[in-house]
Design a protein around this motif. Sequence first.
Motif, PDB file in Angstrom:
ATOM      1  N   LYS A 192      14.015  20.903 -19.524  1.00 33.44           N
ATOM      2  CA  LYS A 192      14.979  19.942 -18.983  1.00 33.44           C
ATOM      3  C   LYS A 192      15.483  20.401 -17.619  1.00 33.44           C
ATOM      4  O   LYS A 192      15.545  19.616 -16.660  1.00 33.44           O
ATOM      5  N   MET A 193      15.843  21.678 -17.518  1.00 31.42           N
ATOM      6  CA  MET A 193      16.357  22.196 -16.250  1.00 31.42           C
ATOM      7  C   MET A 193      15.293  22.162 -15.155  1.00 31.42           C
ATOM      8  O   MET A 193      15.582  21.813 -14.000  1.00 31.42           O
ATOM      9  N   ALA A 194      14.071  22.558 -15.502  1.00 32.99           N
ATOM     10  CA  ALA A 194      12.984  22.547 -14.516  1.00 32.99           C
ATOM     11  C   ALA A 194      12.729  21.132 -14.016  1.00 32.99           C
ATOM     12  O   ALA A 194      12.488  20.908 -12.811  1.00 32.99           O
ATOM     13  N   LYS A 195      12.796  20.171 -14.917  1.00 33.86           N
ATOM     14  CA  LYS A 195      12.589  18.772 -14.529  1.00 33.86           C
ATOM     15  C   LYS A 195      13.700  18.292 -13.607  1.00 33.86           C
ATOM     16  O   LYS A 195      13.452  17.625 -12.599  1.00 33.86           O
ATOM     17  N   GLU A 196      14.949  18.634 -13.944  1.00 32.95           N
ATOM     18  CA  GLU A 196      16.090  18.264 -13.103  1.00 32.95           C
ATOM     19  C   GLU A 196      15.939  18.832 -11.689  1.00 32.95           C
ATOM     20  O   GLU A 196      16.289  18.184 -10.707  1.00 32.95           O
ATOM     21  N   ALA A 197      15.426  20.057 -11.619  1.00 37.94           N
ATOM     22  CA  ALA A 197      15.263  20.728 -10.320  1.00 37.94           C
ATOM     23  C   ALA A 197      13.965  20.341  -9.629  1.00 37.94           C
ATOM     24  O   ALA A 197      13.658  20.860  -8.554  1.00 37.94           O
ATOM     25  N   GLU A 198      13.183  19.456 -10.272  1.00 35.59           N
ATOM     26  CA  GLU A 198      11.911  18.969  -9.725  1.00 35.59           C
ATOM     27  C   GLU A 198      10.912  20.101  -9.499  1.00 35.59           C
ATOM     28  O   GLU A 198      10.180  20.115  -8.509  1.00 35.59           O
ATOM     29  N   ILE A 199      10.910  21.049 -10.443  1.00 34.12           N
ATOM     30  CA  ILE A 199       9.939  22.145 -10.385  1.00 34.12           C
ATOM     31  C   ILE A 199       8.720  21.752 -11.210  1.00 34.12           C
ATOM     32  O   ILE A 199       8.807  21.586 -12.428  1.00 34.12           O
ATOM     33  N   THR A 200       7.600  21.590 -10.540  1.00 36.56           N
ATOM     34  CA  THR A 200       6.369  21.167 -11.224  1.00 36.56           C
ATOM     35  C   THR A 200       5.379  22.307 -11.395  1.00 36.56           C
ATOM     36  O   THR A 200       4.398  22.179 -12.134  1.00 36.56           O
ATOM     37  N   ASN A 201       5.616  23.430 -10.732  1.00 31.26           N
ATOM     38  CA  ASN A 201       4.748  24.602 -10.859  1.00 31.26           C
ATOM     39  C   ASN A 201       5.271  25.450 -12.014  1.00 31.26           C
ATOM     40  O   ASN A 201       6.152  26.294 -11.835  1.00 31.26           O
ATOM     41  N   THR A 202       4.765  25.178 -13.214  1.00 25.94           N
ATOM     42  CA  THR A 202       5.305  25.843 -14.402  1.00 25.94           C
ATOM     43  C   THR A 202       4.225  26.610 -15.168  1.00 25.94           C
ATOM     44  O   THR A 202       3.049  26.258 -15.136  1.00 25.94           O
TER      45      THR A 202
END
Length: 282
Positions: free
Chosen positions: A245-255
Motif C-alpha cells: 500500500k505504501m509503495a503504491k501511494e509513493a508510486e514506487i514501481t521498482n519492487t
Amino acid sequence: MKKSEMNSQTPFKSISKLFLLLFTSIASASCSNDDNTVKKSPVVLVHGAWQASYVWDQTEKDLKAAGYNVTVVKLPGHGDDTTPAYQVSFQAYVDEVKKAINTYNEPVILIGHSLGGAVITQTAAEIPQKIKKLIYVAGFIPQNGKSVLDYSQMDTASLLPPSLKLSDDQTLAGIANPEVNLPKIFAQDATDAQKQFLVSKYKAEPTIPLGTPLNYKTEDFNAGGKKYYIFTTADNTITYNFQQKMAKEAEITNTYTINSGHSPFISKSDELTKLIKDILLK
C-alpha cells in the motif's frame, strides 16, 4: 607451391593472427572492465526502531567487500548512544543522515529499514540533489503530515502496536515481555542464536520521533533519486499488504520481494545483500 607464393601469403597469415590476438585481448579487457570499472556510488544505511546500527553489520561487510564505500548511520537514542529520550527528535535523525551523506562529494544510494524508511523519505525531500537512489527495506513511507505512529496504527494486522508499553513519562516505548515478543514481531524466521542476539541488544524506543509528522513537498521527494522497495513477505511488524500500500501511494514501481520477517539483514543477510547489489548496479 612456389617459394615466391609462400612468401607472398605469409604476411597475410601473420596479420590475420595479429588481428585475432588483438581482438581477443580487447574483448577480454572489455569483460574485465565491465566488472571492475563500473561506477559504484557510496551507500548510506539507516536502521529502524528498537534496533541500532549493528543490524547492518553483515550487509556493510558484504558491500564493502564488493567495492562500495559504506556508511552506517547511528541514530540518536539507539544502541550505545545515551541521548535522553526527551531530547531525541525526528529532525535529529534526519540531520544525522544528512551529515553522513554530506561526507561524500557525490550523490549516494540511501537505504532505510522500517522507521529508517520515514527518515530517508524526509531526508530525500530535503536534499534531493544528493540522492541517486532510494531503497526501502520494509520501510515506512509516511505521506506529508503523517507520522510513523499514524502509519503503524493503520496496519491493523501488525503484531507491534498491541505489544507496546509506554514508560511512565511516555518518552519511551518498550516491547512488553521482549524475550518472547521481540523475536516474534521482528524476526520469527531467525535462528535461535539470531533471536537471542536481537533480544540482547534490545532497547526501548524514543516516542517523540515516532509521533512527529513528516513535513515535505511531494515534488521534492520525487526529485530525490530513483525509488526501490524490497518487500518482506512474512513480516509481522509492517505487513506485506501494508508495505505494498505504501509503495503504491509513493508510486514506487521498482519492487522486489524477500520471503523473510522484518529483519532480513539478520535472518537472510546473503539474500538481502544480493538484492541490494542488483539494485545498485541498475
